[in-house]
Design a protein around this motif. Structure first.
Motif, PDB file in Angstrom:
ATOM      1  N   VAL A 142       0.834  -1.208   0.000  1.00  0.00           N
ATOM      2  CA  VAL A 142       0.000   0.000   0.000  1.00  0.00           C
ATOM      3  C   VAL A 142       0.868   1.256   0.000  1.00  0.00           C
ATOM      4  O   VAL A 142       0.598   2.218  -0.731  1.00  0.00           O
ATOM      5  N   ILE A 145       2.646   2.483  -3.459  1.00  0.00           N
ATOM      6  CA  ILE A 145       1.887   2.993  -4.602  1.00  0.00           C
ATOM      7  C   ILE A 145       1.953   4.517  -4.722  1.00  0.00           C
ATOM      8  O   ILE A 145       2.229   5.042  -5.816  1.00  0.00           O
ATOM      9  N   TRP A 330      -2.764   0.460  -8.159  1.00  0.00           N
ATOM     10  CA  TRP A 330      -3.625   0.144  -7.018  1.00  0.00           C
ATOM     11  C   TRP A 330      -4.270  -1.233  -7.176  1.00  0.00           C
ATOM     12  O   TRP A 330      -4.377  -1.994  -6.200  1.00  0.00           O
TER      13      TRP A 330
END
Length: 701
Positions: A142, A145, A330
């Motif tokens: 996470v 990104i 994502w």
């Protein structure tokens, strides 16, 4: 025209079918741990009993049918894009899919290229052996990104360079381009051989599949569709294979949870055996898996994989727009989190099943990566086709890794070695054919190395760590160029060499010193009577005592990328300062990360003068070709790159040799039709004629 429309409709329908398959696999994975099935737990007396007596019969015709079906479909996708799809003529058509790929397939292909068969077998084993601390790597997926999307991705999308290492030549010098691309080629050729051989060996030990037959099948299938269909075939095949991969993992987990009597007992056992510890806050860098090494060190490692890896960047360039690539990042992160979560849940399942009889201590298997294949074959073999589905998922991971590697190696060989190093100009109309043969040659070389891999001994483990080592150096070089406009070529050379020496010393020393690995306690008290104490063996190699090993050799492998990156940056900046920094005004604006430009513009005037930063650095841009039409002499690939570069806000491709500064940036609201101010005239400069008339200017060092 009608034929082209029919092709586009067929291709779109094909992509929709693959997307539907993947979505169904994803749904099954998310529901795997929620099954309300309640069956009797398997008795420890038969945990090692195969469904048949002989080893050869562990794999039945149903299993072979599932495996062969996956391989045939993979080949069929390659045949479709090679012989029935839009004709591939130029190098960019073959290597980048003509930059016309869809967002969702590219995202799944990106995720699939990161998921190796080694990880599919190693992550459940990690949960079994050491607990769930490594699952926190999902936080890194996470965190990486936003960094990728805003710091590095805009530069690559504006430059549109088929080989990302060409950036190092434009920013520094040709030596850095050749150095980085040579490291990448060595890394990927060796790593793909190891990434295919190691899981094939693990499967062979427990399923009876011939190791070399498995390796040969993976390479033959992969070389076929990657060399025939190019990037389009690689991406669409990865989309299908990612569905197989996730579906097989979800099936194993769902059936295993049902067999163990539900998920409650599994997680209760994981809590009681301390396998659910996620926040080991020990700051010691020699701790193998702590919160800091996994999250911080893991984030830097994955930044290198997303931002300094040719295979990844090549896939970003397979779509048209920057927004597409950001969405794909994502989606790929969600896919990675899903696969890793299912993997670690499966590890908890294994820990519960083998709670009373550790097959490693009992001598049934000699390495932890055999745990999952052992469980699938021995405990789930009563379900027809399940072992085959599982092996198909492992093969799919190997195929995805090798296919992406071959396509990227082909780009490196054509762009960096042939054109960049040897100065060979490849004709545009033969670009796809040349890239196809180069892809075939790289695959053959990697396949040949498989037969040497088994004789590497301790170097085998070093080869697995080599991925992070090279990635750290590459990330350091790209960061030096994009984030520090003062860095020069001499600093890049010194930093790149120092960073490599540092990480090779750390990784190589750790492998040869046999640093001990932490293990949670396991039991053999409930093993079957047939496995008496005389059969218990110690499969772990002799290890030196931890305190006797030099501290650098004890540093967690998750910090290798950070070591390489920080070492490269630190030495690069120091040498740049000593030898004379580059004037930031002389660095083309598209070579610098946009957030860096915004930060430098926000500095007070005094600090800007001290750092030699122009007053309005953000206004230093080339004239966009949308203002002046592109040169008609440009080839098809160059015209495409120019158009797509503009879509990303770049002005790197210009038919005018003069770079005007502070005048014609339409984004600043300046009138491009008015003559430039005197300051812009004084600060304009002209590039010498480049070696490649269609490429950017570079320097030598």
């Amino acid at each position: 025209m009608d034929l082209f429309k029919n092709y586009r409709r067929t291709e779109n329908a094909f992509q929709e079918i693959l997307a539907l398959i993947w979505i169904l696999s994803f749904i099954s994975a998310t529901q795997a741990t929620k099954l309300p099935l309640e069956l009797n737990s398997t008795n420890n007396s038969d945990i090692f009993q195969p469904r048949n007596e002989t080893k050869v019969s562990l794999f039945t015709w149903e299993d072979y049918s599932v495996l062969v079906a996956m391989l045939i479909i993979s080949c069929a996708i390659g045949v479709f894009y090679a012989y029935f799809g839009e004709k591939q003529l130029t190098g960019d058509d073959f290597l980048l899919g003509g930059s016309s790929m869809g967002t969702f397939p590219m995202a799944l292909s990106l995720a699939a290229s990161f998921i190796t068969a080694i990880e599919l077998l190693g992550n459940p084993a990690e949960m079994y052996v050491a607990g769930g601390q490594f699952w926190m790597i999902c936080l890194a997926f996470v965190l990486v990104i936003p960094v990728t999307s805003h710091l590095y991705l805009p530069v690559f999308m504006r430059l549109r360079l088929t080989s990302c290492y060409e950036y190092l030549e434009v920013r520094f010098c040709k030596s850095m381009r050749v150095y980085a691309s040579a490291l990448y080629m060595m890394q990927m050729i060796l790593y793909t051989a190891v990434a295919v051989y190691a899981p094939a060996l693990a499967l062979s030990d427990v399923t009876g599949l011939n190791t070399y037959l498995a390796v040969s099948v993976v390479y033959i299938v992969c070389i076929f569709y990657a060399s025939q269909g190019g990037m389009k075939a690689v991406i669409m095949t990865d989309t299908f294979q990612s569905a197989v991969l996730l579906g097989s993992l979800a099936a194993v987990l769902a059936l295993g949870v049902a067999q163990e009597g539900g998920s409650d007992s599994i997680w209760d056992h994981a809590r009681r055996t301390d396998r659910l510890h996620f926040f080991d806050m020990n700051p010691d860098p020699t701790v193998r898996h702590s919160f800091w090494s996994v999250v911080v060190g893991g984030t830097i490692y994955w930044i290198s994989m997303f931002c300094a890896n040719q295979a990844s960047i090549q896939k970003y360039l397979s779509v048209e727009r920057l927004s597409q690539a950001r969405i794909a990042l994502w989606v790929s992160a969600i896919g990675l989190v899903s696969v890793y979560s299912v993997n670690f849940a499966t590890g908890a399942l294994l820990a519960n099943h083998y709670a009373g009889c550790d097959p490693i201590k009992a001598g049934v298997i000699n390495a932890s990566d055999r745990l999952l294949p052992l469980y699938v074959v021995r405990q789930l073999g009563e379900h027809p086709g399940v072992p085959g589905f599982f092996v198909a998922g492992i093969f799919a991971a190997s195929l995805g890794t090798v296919a992406s590697a071959l396509n990227s190696l082909s780009a490196i060989a054509c762009q960096d070695l042939a054109t960049g190093l040897l100065g060979i100009t490849l004709p545009e109309e033969k670009g796809a054919a040349i890239a196809r043969w180069v892809c075939l040659g790289c695959g053959a070389l990697s396949f040949a190395l498989v037969f040497a891999v088994e004789r590497l001994g301790p170097v085998l483990q070093l080869a697995l760590s080599f991925n992070g080592m090279i990635g750290g150096v590459s990330l350091g070089l790209f960061s030096l160029g994009m984030l520090f406009p003062w860095a020069n070529a001499k600093g890049a050379i010194a930093g790149g060499v120092f960073g490599l020496i540092l990480v090779v010393a750390a990784g190589g020393g750790a492998q040869f010193a046999h640093v001990p690995l932490p293990r949670l306690p396991t039991s053999i008290d409930s093993c079957p009577v047939s496995l008496n104490n005389t059969s218990f063996i110690n499969s772990e190699p002799a290890e030196n005592h931890d305190d006797a090993v030099f501290w650098l050799f004890r540093v967690s492998y998750l910090w290798y990328t950070s070591l390489g990156c920080v070492g490269t940056l630190l030495i690069g900046l120091i040498v740049s300062v000593v030898t004379g920094v580059t004037d930031p005004a002389d660095v083309p604006i598209d070579l610098i990360s946009p957030p860096v430009i915004n930060f430098l513009n926000s500095l007070p005037i005094k600090i800007k003068k001290a750092l030699r930063v122009p007053t309005r650095m953000g206004s230093e841009r080339r004239r966009s070709s949308s203002v002046r039409p592109p040169n008609l002499a440009d080839d098809k690939d160059t015209r495409r790159r120019r158009r797509l570069s503009e879509l990303a806000g770049g002005v790197f491709y210009s038919d005018a040799p003069t770079l005007t500064r502070g005048h014609d940036n339409l984004a600043l609201g300046l009138d491009s039709e008015k003559p430039p101010p005197e300051e812009a005239k004084r600060r304009s400069f002209k590039l010498d004629a480049p070696l490649n008339p269609n490429g950017p200017q570079t320097s030598t060092c």
